[in-house]
Design a protein around this motif. Structure first.
Motif, PDB file in Angstrom:
ATOM      1  N   VAL A   1       7.834   7.993   0.411  1.00  0.00           N
ATOM      2  CA  VAL A   1       7.008   6.796   0.339  1.00  0.00           C
ATOM      3  C   VAL A   1       5.587   7.198   0.705  1.00  0.00           C
ATOM      4  O   VAL A   1       5.379   7.946   1.671  1.00  0.00           O
ATOM      5  CB  VAL A   1       7.530   5.700   1.298  1.00  0.00           C
ATOM      6  CG1 VAL A   1       6.583   4.502   1.331  1.00  0.00           C
ATOM      7  CG2 VAL A   1       8.931   5.270   0.902  1.00  0.00           C
ATOM      8  N   ASP A   2       4.630   6.737  -0.067  1.00  0.00           N
ATOM      9  CA  ASP A   2       3.221   7.019   0.194  1.00  0.00           C
ATOM     10  C   ASP A   2       2.896   6.714   1.652  1.00  0.00           C
ATOM     11  O   ASP A   2       3.366   5.705   2.199  1.00  0.00           O
ATOM     12  CB  ASP A   2       2.363   6.156  -0.743  1.00  0.00           C
ATOM     13  CG  ASP A   2       0.891   6.454  -0.610  1.00  0.00           C
ATOM     14  OD1 ASP A   2       0.268   5.970   0.355  1.00  0.00           O
ATOM     15  OD2 ASP A   2       0.358   7.169  -1.469  1.00  0.00           O
ATOM     16  N   ASP A   3       2.106   7.580   2.260  1.00  0.00           N
ATOM     17  CA  ASP A   3       1.743   7.406   3.669  1.00  0.00           C
ATOM     18  C   ASP A   3       1.221   5.996   3.949  1.00  0.00           C
ATOM     19  O   ASP A   3       1.519   5.406   4.986  1.00  0.00           O
ATOM     20  CB  ASP A   3       0.677   8.424   4.077  1.00  0.00           C
ATOM     21  CG  ASP A   3       1.202   9.855   4.135  1.00  0.00           C
ATOM     22  OD1 ASP A   3       2.435  10.052   4.183  1.00  0.00           O
ATOM     23  OD2 ASP A   3       0.361  10.782   4.128  1.00  0.00           O
ATOM     24  N   GLU A   4       0.412   5.453   3.038  1.00  0.00           N
ATOM     25  CA  GLU A   4      -0.196   4.133   3.230  1.00  0.00           C
ATOM     26  C   GLU A   4       0.797   2.993   3.031  1.00  0.00           C
ATOM     27  O   GLU A   4       0.525   1.862   3.421  1.00  0.00           O
ATOM     28  CB  GLU A   4      -1.378   3.960   2.277  1.00  0.00           C
ATOM     29  CG  GLU A   4      -2.483   4.973   2.469  1.00  0.00           C
ATOM     30  CD  GLU A   4      -3.101   4.914   3.858  1.00  0.00           C
ATOM     31  OE1 GLU A   4      -3.339   3.795   4.354  1.00  0.00           O
ATOM     32  OE2 GLU A   4      -3.326   5.983   4.448  1.00  0.00           O
ATOM     33  N   ALA A   5       1.948   3.267   2.411  1.00  0.00           N
ATOM     34  CA  ALA A   5       2.921   2.212   2.111  1.00  0.00           C
ATOM     35  C   ALA A   5       4.133   2.240   3.038  1.00  0.00           C
ATOM     36  O   ALA A   5       5.020   1.390   2.922  1.00  0.00           O
ATOM     37  CB  ALA A   5       3.383   2.324   0.657  1.00  0.00           C
ATOM     38  N   ARG A   6       4.164   3.189   3.981  1.00  0.00           N
ATOM     39  CA  ARG A   6       5.311   3.270   4.887  1.00  0.00           C
ATOM     40  C   ARG A   6       5.441   1.999   5.705  1.00  0.00           C
ATOM     41  O   ARG A   6       4.454   1.418   6.130  1.00  0.00           O
ATOM     42  CB  ARG A   6       5.176   4.469   5.819  1.00  0.00           C
ATOM     43  CG  ARG A   6       5.439   5.760   5.095  1.00  0.00           C
ATOM     44  CD  ARG A   6       5.298   6.942   6.041  1.00  0.00           C
ATOM     45  NE  ARG A   6       5.486   8.142   5.250  1.00  0.00           N
ATOM     46  CZ  ARG A   6       6.360   9.073   5.519  1.00  0.00           C
ATOM     47  NH1 ARG A   6       7.117   8.968   6.592  1.00  0.00           N
ATOM     48  NH2 ARG A   6       6.479  10.127   4.751  1.00  0.00           N
ATOM     49  N   GLY A   7       6.689   1.578   5.888  1.00  0.00           N
ATOM     50  CA  GLY A   7       6.961   0.386   6.677  1.00  0.00           C
ATOM     51  C   GLY A   7       6.784  -0.925   5.920  1.00  0.00           C
ATOM     52  O   GLY A   7       6.911  -1.991   6.506  1.00  0.00           O
ATOM     53  N   SER A   8       6.512  -0.834   4.618  1.00  0.00           N
ATOM     54  CA  SER A   8       6.249  -2.052   3.836  1.00  0.00           C
ATOM     55  C   SER A   8       7.425  -2.465   2.954  1.00  0.00           C
ATOM     56  O   SER A   8       7.301  -3.391   2.165  1.00  0.00           O
ATOM     57  CB  SER A   8       5.011  -1.851   2.964  1.00  0.00           C
ATOM     58  OG  SER A   8       5.274  -0.873   1.970  1.00  0.00           O
ATOM     59  N   GLY A   9       8.563  -1.770   3.072  1.00  0.00           N
ATOM     60  CA  GLY A   9       9.727  -2.121   2.269  1.00  0.00           C
ATOM     61  C   GLY A   9       9.904  -1.285   1.012  1.00  0.00           C
ATOM     62  O   GLY A   9      10.870  -1.474   0.271  1.00  0.00           O
ATOM     63  N   VAL A  10       8.996  -0.361   0.762  1.00  0.00           N
ATOM     64  CA  VAL A  10       9.093   0.485  -0.432  1.00  0.00           C
ATOM     65  C   VAL A  10      10.341   1.365  -0.363  1.00  0.00           C
ATOM     66  O   VAL A  10      11.081   1.486  -1.343  1.00  0.00           O
ATOM     67  CB  VAL A  10       7.819   1.340  -0.615  1.00  0.00           C
ATOM     68  CG1 VAL A  10       8.004   2.373  -1.724  1.00  0.00           C
ATOM     69  CG2 VAL A  10       6.624   0.443  -0.904  1.00  0.00           C
ATOM     70  N   GLY A  11      10.580   1.968   0.774  1.00  0.00           N
ATOM     71  CA  GLY A  11      11.771   2.812   0.932  1.00  0.00           C
ATOM     72  C   GLY A  11      13.047   2.014   0.721  1.00  0.00           C
ATOM     73  O   GLY A  11      13.981   2.471   0.053  1.00  0.00           O
ATOM     74  N   GLN A  12      13.099   0.814   1.272  1.00  0.00           N
ATOM     75  CA  GLN A  12      14.273  -0.047   1.084  1.00  0.00           C
ATOM     76  C   GLN A  12      14.463  -0.405  -0.383  1.00  0.00           C
ATOM     77  O   GLN A  12      15.589  -0.421  -0.882  1.00  0.00           O
ATOM     78  CB  GLN A  12      14.143  -1.328   1.909  1.00  0.00           C
ATOM     79  CG  GLN A  12      14.365  -1.112   3.377  1.00  0.00           C
ATOM     80  CD  GLN A  12      14.196  -2.408   4.147  1.00  0.00           C
ATOM     81  OE1 GLN A  12      13.192  -3.105   4.002  1.00  0.00           O
ATOM     82  NE2 GLN A  12      15.191  -2.738   4.959  1.00  0.00           N
ATOM     83  N   ALA A  13      13.370  -0.703  -1.075  1.00  0.00           N
ATOM     84  CA  ALA A  13      13.472  -1.037  -2.501  1.00  0.00           C
ATOM     85  C   ALA A  13      13.994   0.162  -3.292  1.00  0.00           C
ATOM     86  O   ALA A  13      14.850   0.007  -4.176  1.00  0.00           O
ATOM     87  CB  ALA A  13      12.115  -1.489  -3.039  1.00  0.00           C
TER      88      ALA A  13
END
Length: 165
Positions: free
Chosen positions: A103-115
């Motif tokens: 997951v992009d460093d700036e997008a971590r913790g935003s649900g991208v990994g879960q998606a």
């Protein structure tokens, strides 16, 4: 964040290089203890090797690169394969293998990994796969916590050691 999940074709694999570089840097920080066995490859070399692996894996019938995007910007990606599952546990004829999740460093913790992990699991389920193997670099405690929250359990520990000359 509500990213769009798409399948990336092998002709688009070079779009992953930036995110692979972020993952390499993350691993080198989280697993600094591995430097005792040798330095981390330069990002360009590491990408060329991983790119070749991705292209080879994408020739397999059930392999895929799933990407999370916001417009044209890639927020993360997952590479998944399906292998025969001969082994001690009755997990069906095939097992999924999550080769990469970043997951992009700036997008971590935003649900991208879960998606992404949700899309990988759905794709594997459509193919009749019941179990997915995931490897995590030792020291990457955040990744372990993430996968365990998603339902992963410990299965195998892999060790590396130097071989004397």
């Amino acid at each position: 964040m509500n990213p769009v999940i798409d399948v990336l074709t092998s002709s688009e694999v070079d779009r992953l290089e930036r995110l692979w570089g972020q993952l390499l840097a993350h691993h080198s920080r989280e697993a600094a203890h591995l430097a005792a066995l040798g330095p981390v490859r330069p990002p360009e070399d590491s990408w060329l090797l991983r790119r070749a692996q991705y292209l080879a894996w994408l020739r397999e019938p059930l392999a895929a690169v799933l990407v999370a995007r916001d417009g044209d910007q890639l927020l993360g990606y997952a590479v998944v394969r399906v292998l025969d599952s001969p082994g001690s546990w009755q997990w069906g004829d095939r097992v999924g293998v999550l080769e990469t999740l970043v997951v992009d460093d700036e997008a971590r913790g935003s649900g991208v990994g879960q998606a992404l992990i949700g899309a990988v699991r759905a794709r594997l389920a459509e193919s009749g796969v019941q179990v997915m193997k995931i490897s995590v670099v030792a020291g990457n405690e955040g990744a372990l916590r993430f996968y365990r929250r998603e339902g992963a359990v410990d299965f195998m520990t892999t060790l590396v050691m130097p071989v004397p000359e």
